[in-house]
Design a protein around this motif. Sequence first.
Motif, mmCIF file in Angstrom:
data_model
loop_
_atom_site.group_PDB
_atom_site.id
_atom_site.type_symbol
_atom_site.label_atom_id
_atom_site.label_comp_id
_atom_site.label_asym_id
_atom_site.label_seq_id
_atom_site.Cartn_x
_atom_site.Cartn_y
_atom_site.Cartn_z
ATOM 1 N N ILE A 18 0.824 -1.077 0.041
ATOM 2 C CA ILE A 18 0.110 0.068 0.062
ATOM 3 C C ILE A 18 0.768 1.285 0.047
ATOM 4 N N ASN A 19 1.861 1.237 0.760
ATOM 5 C CA ASN A 19 2.972 2.334 0.798
ATOM 6 C C ASN A 19 3.392 2.474 -0.505
ATOM 7 N N LEU A 20 3.790 1.729 -1.298
ATOM 8 C CA LEU A 20 4.386 1.735 -2.473
ATOM 9 C C LEU A 20 3.345 2.355 -3.643
ATOM 10 N N VAL A 21 2.214 1.841 -3.436
ATOM 11 C CA VAL A 21 1.001 2.567 -4.274
ATOM 12 C C VAL A 21 0.867 3.965 -3.986
ATOM 13 N N LYS A 22 0.735 4.231 -2.618
ATOM 14 C CA LYS A 22 0.549 5.795 -2.327
ATOM 15 C C LYS A 22 1.736 6.841 -2.486
ATOM 16 N N ALA A 40 -6.028 -6.277 -1.988
ATOM 17 C CA ALA A 40 -5.148 -5.834 -2.795
ATOM 18 C C ALA A 40 -5.674 -5.057 -3.876
ATOM 19 N N ARG A 41 -6.665 -5.460 -4.561
ATOM 20 C CA ARG A 41 -7.341 -4.991 -5.601
ATOM 21 C C ARG A 41 -8.185 -3.466 -5.024
ATOM 22 N N MET A 45 -4.232 -1.753 -6.324
ATOM 23 C CA MET A 45 -3.421 -2.648 -7.154
ATOM 24 C C MET A 45 -3.948 -3.707 -8.284
ATOM 25 N N ALA A 46 -3.065 -3.687 -9.218
ATOM 26 C CA ALA A 46 -3.886 -4.761 -10.351
ATOM 27 C C ALA A 46 -3.399 -6.176 -9.515
ATOM 28 N N VAL A 47 -4.026 -7.167 -10.003
ATOM 29 C CA VAL A 47 -3.760 -8.414 -9.330
ATOM 30 C C VAL A 47 -3.699 -9.438 -10.418
ATOM 31 N N GLY A 128 5.330 2.804 7.159
ATOM 32 C CA GLY A 128 6.581 2.683 6.189
ATOM 33 C C GLY A 128 7.815 3.340 6.901
ATOM 34 N N THR A 129 7.955 2.500 8.287
ATOM 35 C CA THR A 129 9.163 2.935 9.005
ATOM 36 C C THR A 129 9.861 1.782 9.456
ATOM 37 N N LEU A 130 9.873 0.679 8.490
ATOM 38 C CA LEU A 130 10.451 -0.640 8.711
ATOM 39 C C LEU A 130 12.099 -0.428 8.515
#
Length: 296
Positions: A18-22, A40-41, A45-47, A128-130
């Motif tokens: 989700i963070n990558l999409v954002k 995911a959809r 995201m495309a699945v 997003g802090t891993l």
Amino acid sequence: MSDIAFIGLGNMGLPMAINLVKAGHSVVAFDTVPETQEKARAEGMAVADDAAKAVAAADFVITMLPNGAIVTRVYETIVPAAKPGAVLIDCSTIDVTSARTAHAMAEKAGLLSLDAPVSGGTAGAAAGTLTFMVGGQREAFDKASVILDVMGGKLVYCGDGGAGQSAKICNNMLLAISMIGACEAFALAEKIGLSAEAAFDVISTSSGFCWSVNTYCPVPGVGPKSPADNDYKPGFAAELMAKDLGLSQQAAEASGQATPMGARALELYSHFLENGGAGKDFSGMINYLRSATRGG
Ligand code: NAD
């Protein structure tokens, strides 16, 4: 912006993707569970129908899967299907041998690859802090940093292929030991009449402070929200912690290093899993300890 394939969208993978999409990346997802595909959809995201289709156009291929056997099986599918120049990034926590096998498969196909396990739990994945601990070619790390930065607060380059997993199993052995310690302290506090609030307020600001208390307290109602506040729903499943402790014990045996607390932690997590811990967060260890007999 990059084309990214994301395979394995469970408790960790979904919030990472989700963070990558954002951040504006185009993410093609694949997971074997239909409900997860739906989630995911719903997040833009495309699945893809299968892993090979997911990776076909990807610049970066991220896997976030349960164990080494699954990762190497998925690599058998995705390595031949990935496009030239793609960077493969496995963020799962797996044994060093499987990680090196995955690197060798990628290298044989002329692809760059990283083992990049994470620390920070589902909250860190969502925020997003891993922390990423990364092994593999320096060139792959330099290329992938821009993507890992979206999902992480800290990237540590640990060395050659497998070094990320080596760092991860040492960290998680320490985490298990500290969580058991936190559970023991709060269970004892209860038994001797000290409130959880008082125990938390003191320990979290005294020399006993640690992530297991301050961020992920095993008692509900004190400290930041944690799986204890959600009936110990994972979070980080006790099964996954037992898996990681098994990996550190394998490494300890192979290298001849004594790790008596790590060995005991594995025993305790195995007992917990046989006594109500299956499907629970690893901090649910406190309930096992409450019911365990002294000396047991
Ligand atoms: P999870 O079980 O919630 O997610 C794994 C996902 O992989 C599931 O959605 C599952 O359906 C999918 N999957 C399994 N086989 C697949 C296949 N062949 N193809 C595609 N998808 C497949 O686990 P998680 O908690 O997200 O953990 C994932 C990894 O991250 C593990 O290696 C774990 O040790 C590590 N990890 C977890 C945490 C945590 O707090 N949960 C923290 C750090 C690291």
